[in-house]
Design a protein around this motif. Structure first.
Motif, PDB file in Angstrom:
ATOM      1  N   GLY A  40       0.765  -1.190   0.025  1.00 54.93           N
ATOM      2  CA  GLY A  40      -0.121  -0.044  -0.048  1.00 54.93           C
ATOM      3  C   GLY A  40       0.869   1.205   0.094  1.00 54.93           C
ATOM      4  N   LEU A  41       0.272   2.430   0.041  1.00 53.49           N
ATOM      5  CA  LEU A  41       0.858   3.712   0.178  1.00 53.49           C
ATOM      6  C   LEU A  41       1.151   4.190   1.517  1.00 53.49           C
ATOM      7  CD1 LEU A  41      -1.598   5.820  -2.379  1.00 53.49           C
ATOM      8  CD2 LEU A  41       0.828   4.723  -2.987  1.00 53.49           C
ATOM      9  N   PRO A  46       2.371  13.555   2.261  1.00 48.16           N
ATOM     10  CA  PRO A  46       3.546  13.779   1.376  1.00 48.16           C
ATOM     11  C   PRO A  46       4.045  15.362   1.705  1.00 48.16           C
ATOM     12  CG  PRO A  46       1.960  13.546   0.086  1.00 48.16           C
ATOM     13  CD  PRO A  46       1.354  13.181   1.464  1.00 48.16           C
ATOM     14  N   PRO A  47       4.967  15.689   1.195  1.00 47.47           N
ATOM     15  CA  PRO A  47       5.355  17.309   0.927  1.00 47.47           C
ATOM     16  C   PRO A  47       4.219  17.831  -0.158  1.00 47.47           C
ATOM     17  CG  PRO A  47       7.472  15.855   0.827  1.00 47.47           C
ATOM     18  CD  PRO A  47       6.388  15.114   0.789  1.00 47.47           C
ATOM     19  N   ARG A  51       2.146  16.149  -3.442  1.00 51.18           N
ATOM     20  CA  ARG A  51       0.719  15.898  -3.088  1.00 51.18           C
ATOM     21  C   ARG A  51      -0.104  15.475  -4.205  1.00 51.18           C
ATOM     22  NH1 ARG A  51      -1.990  15.013   1.549  1.00 51.18           N
ATOM     23  NH2 ARG A  51      -2.355  16.838   2.363  1.00 51.18           N
ATOM     24  N   PHE A  52       0.069  16.060  -5.470  1.00 54.46           N
ATOM     25  CA  PHE A  52      -0.957  15.743  -6.605  1.00 54.46           C
ATOM     26  C   PHE A  52      -0.390  14.102  -6.819  1.00 54.46           C
ATOM     27  CE2 PHE A  52      -1.265  14.725 -11.154  1.00 54.46           C
ATOM     28  CZ  PHE A  52      -2.563  15.295 -11.377  1.00 54.46           C
ATOM     29  N   HIS A  58      -3.152   7.426  -4.799  1.00 61.22           N
ATOM     30  CA  HIS A  58      -4.341   7.075  -3.921  1.00 61.22           C
ATOM     31  C   HIS A  58      -5.561   6.397  -4.357  1.00 61.22           C
ATOM     32  CE1 HIS A  58      -6.808   7.401   0.104  1.00 61.22           C
ATOM     33  NE2 HIS A  58      -5.838   7.220   0.564  1.00 61.22           N
ATOM     34  N   ARG A  59      -6.202   7.377  -5.424  1.00 61.74           N
ATOM     35  CA  ARG A  59      -7.249   7.079  -6.117  1.00 61.74           C
ATOM     36  C   ARG A  59      -7.323   5.952  -6.906  1.00 61.74           C
ATOM     37  NH1 ARG A  59      -6.585  12.384  -7.479  1.00 61.74           N
ATOM     38  NH2 ARG A  59      -7.756  13.715  -6.293  1.00 61.74           N
TER      39      ARG A  59
END
Length: 181
Positions: A40-41, A46-47, A51-52, A58-59
């Protein structure tokens, strides 16, 4: 083979996999199927510069759950763990009927007396609800199944897993009961 109506997913965040395995070991496989995400993540934010990328991964990870749930299970329980000075839990769900049943069942469960267990409605941006998520709505608001995020708060993860596992097991049993109604 008849599959259980409930699927528990563990390990979406890799730091939570060991706790998820401990919870899964106590469950009856005839009532709850378990899907383990072995890689998993990170659950750590994250910084800003990453983020993107993190939200995209994640999605994508959550969308990969759909073939495991659709036409197989009626309830998806997404197990997570966090830390807090007090053992407790949040049950996060967009389905009003499931939220109502969970509230009644939690209020009537004597074993949960003294623990902070909250049922938190989930909704879209702008909705008059309490929780928001980056999980795709195809997962948390799918008409084919119900989604329940289960966040167990651990006072000290290494020493309190027995109580936290018992709490998670109790809440999973409550959710399975609510789904069967």
């Amino acid at each position: 083979m008849i599959l259980p109506s409930t699927l528990l997913v563990i390990g979406i965040h890799r730091e939570e996999l060991a706790f998820g395995r401990a919870v899964a070991r106590q469950l009856d496989p005839a009532r709850v199927a378990v899907l383990e995400i072995p890689e998993g993540l990170s659950g750590q934010p994250p910084p800003a510069a990453r983020r993107f990328q993190y939200e995209t991964l994640h999605r994508a990870l959550y969308l990969q759950l759909l073939p495991h749930v659709l036409n197989r299970h009626r309830l998806l329980i997404d197990l997570h763990s966090g830390s807090d000075p007090q053992l407790g839990a949040d049950l996060i769900c967009a389905d009003p009927a499931l939220c109502a049943c969970l509230r009644r069942a939690v209020a009537g469960a004597g074993r949960l007396a003294g623990l902070e267990v909250r049922v938190v409605p989930l909704g879209d941006e702008g909705a008059d609800l309490h929780a928001r998520t980056i999980i795709p709505p195809q997962v948390w608001h799918n008409p084919a199944f119900r989604y329940l995020g289960l966040e167990i708060y651990l006072p000290e993860p290494s020493r309190s897993w027995a109580g936290a596992c018992a709490l998670a097991g109790e809440l999973i049993a409550i959710a399975v009961g609510c789904d069967g109604r």
